[in-house]
Design a protein around this motif. Structure first.
Motif: not given
Ligand code: FAD
Ligand code: UDP
Length: 396
Positions: A250-261
């Protein structure tokens, strides 16, 4: 001279290191070619301070009191029951397929008895269930199979469900009630402070030496050891002498977004319309509170680390050839998902490693009955602990 060299610091390696060091007073060197312990269960606080799983969502569940009691020596737990939705035909519907899935997809208003009768009507008669296609067609028929299983499985495994052993889709039940839990095991908990903390506690013993960024081929020339425990790919150990065992990656693409959920449950599956199979939002798993949220997309591929042994008859036959070779080496022991080429969950690997320890130490394996106090002692009341309460450990 070490009593044991253990290759791989995932569940299989860590359990054996811990048992051999603590219970049998053996001197152990455990190595991993990665820069961290924990194997595929490794988690860490990312740059935003959110606890994420580097290799995709790891949800602990088991029916084994023995496994639960053993791991409870190294962690407190957070109760967590996993829920998954599938994104199909512009709707988000529960998977495993249940009463709400069918009613939501087709606009029916069935009760459980009506759904059971409906399944009887649409399921395909298949005399001998051999493949992953047979499993689903024989339970819920073609339309539900094509909507929820065919596309997902083709993406995840790079082949049609008709080519895969029945055990793959048999992991997912079919329900006629509204139970929308992914698992029904007796014990469903996440390690309260994460998997990596749990592994640190397991490996914290004066008899255990850890060498990271270290591969077996590199170190075997330099260290003396009496016995070897190998948890890497079994075909690699034998220099692929019979050919390569296939592993899906698998290739994992990690992201963080500017919202609580980001989404309403921890995992949303995308059977049909995307290149990725699923999106995971970790805060549902960990209970962490944070103004932002971190998510991971999983893109299946044949390139990359070996994650999934591929259950199909010719691979099982090839593995049997390697297994015969392993039996010729009395001081080398193969264990774990890659070492025994088995599509095992974490608890199954822990159980397998505990059984190997019993064999190595001459102890008889027993199925312990869990003292109810173990659960009480190891599951703090809600709100007492939270992952936010401990100092953030950055990725090592
Ligand atoms: P691993 O965790 O793979 O550890 C083996 C280690 O050996 C690795 O760290 C590797 O770097 C090291 N190694 C290999 N070869 C060498 C070498 N030559 N030299 C040095 N080091 C070497 N299970 C669940 O119960 N619940 C879940 O929700 C779940 N989700 C999963 C999601 C994904 C995406 C994946 C891939 C797996 C999931 N699993 C889950 C399964 C779980 O990851 C495995 O059961 C478990 O991690 C296997 O432990 P292991 O020790 O056998 O192998
Ligand atoms: N599966 C599917 N659709 C889904 C969920 C699962 O077709 O929405 C099939 C697919 O073949 C998958 C298998 O069932 O590989 C097992 O699913 P599980 O969630 O146990 O996979 P894992 O978490 O091990 O990747």
């Amino acid at each position: 001279m070490f009593d044991y060299l253990i290759v791989g610091a995932g569940f299989a390696g860590a359990v054996l290191a811990e048992r051999l060091a603590k219970k049998s007073n053996k001197k152990v060197l455990i190595i991993d070619k990665r820069k961290h312990i924990g194997g595929n269960a490794y988690d860490y606080y990312n740059e935003s301070g959110i606890l994420i799983h580097k290799y995709g969502p790891h949800i602990f569940h088991t029916n084994s009191p023995k496994v639960f009691a053993y791991l409870s020596e190294f962690t407190l737990w957070r109760p967590y029951e996993h829920k998954v939705l599938a994104s199909v035909r512009n709707k988000l519907l529960p998977i495993p397929i249940n009463l709400n899935t069918v009613n939501g997809l087709y606009g029916h208003n069935f009760d459980s008895a009506q759904l059971a009768a409906y399944f009887d009507q649409i399921k395909e008669p298949i005399e001998t269930i051999r493949t992953s296609e047979d499993v689903v067609l024989s339970q819920v028929g073609r339309d539900l199979y094509e909507t929820f299983f065919r596309g997902y499985t083709r993406k995840q495994w790079g082949m049609d469900p008709s080519e895969l052993d029945k055990m793959v889709t048999s992991r997912i039940p079919t329900r006629i009630d509204c139970d929308d839990r992914y698992f029904t095991d007796t014990f469903q908990y996440m390690p309260l402070h994460g998997y990596t903390r749990m592994f640190e506690n397991m490996l914290d013993h004066p008899n255990i030496h850890i060498a990271l960024n270290t591969s077996y081929t590199e170190i075997k020339k330099y260290v003396g050891f009496k016995n070897l425990i190998f948890t890497g790919p079994v075909d690699e150990y034998f220099d692929y002498c019979y050919g390569h065992l296939p592993y899906r990656s698998l290739q994992f693409v990690h992201k963080t977004v500017d919202q609580a959920q980001f989404q309403s449950v921890a995992v949303v599956n995308y059977p049909n319309d995307q290149d990725y199979t699923r999106i995971t939002e970790y805060k549902h798993l960990t209970g962490q509170e944070h103004a932002k949220t971190s998510i991971t997309y999983e893109y299946p591929s044949w390139n990359g680390d070996p994650y999934y042994p591929v259950p199909k008859p010719e691979n099982a036959a090839l593995y049997q050839q390697y297994k015969l070779l392993t039996e010729t080496l009395p001081n080398v022991h193969f264990v774990g998902r890659l070492g025994t080429y088995r599509y095992y969950n974490m608890d199954q690997v822990v159980a397998q490693a505990l059984t190997l320890y019993d064999k190595l130490s001459g102890k008889k394996s027993v199925n312990e009955v869990l003292d109810p106090q173990t659960v009480k002692r190891h599951v703090p009341s809600p709100g007492v602990y939270s992952p936010n309460a401990i100092p953030a450990a950055p990725e090592s």
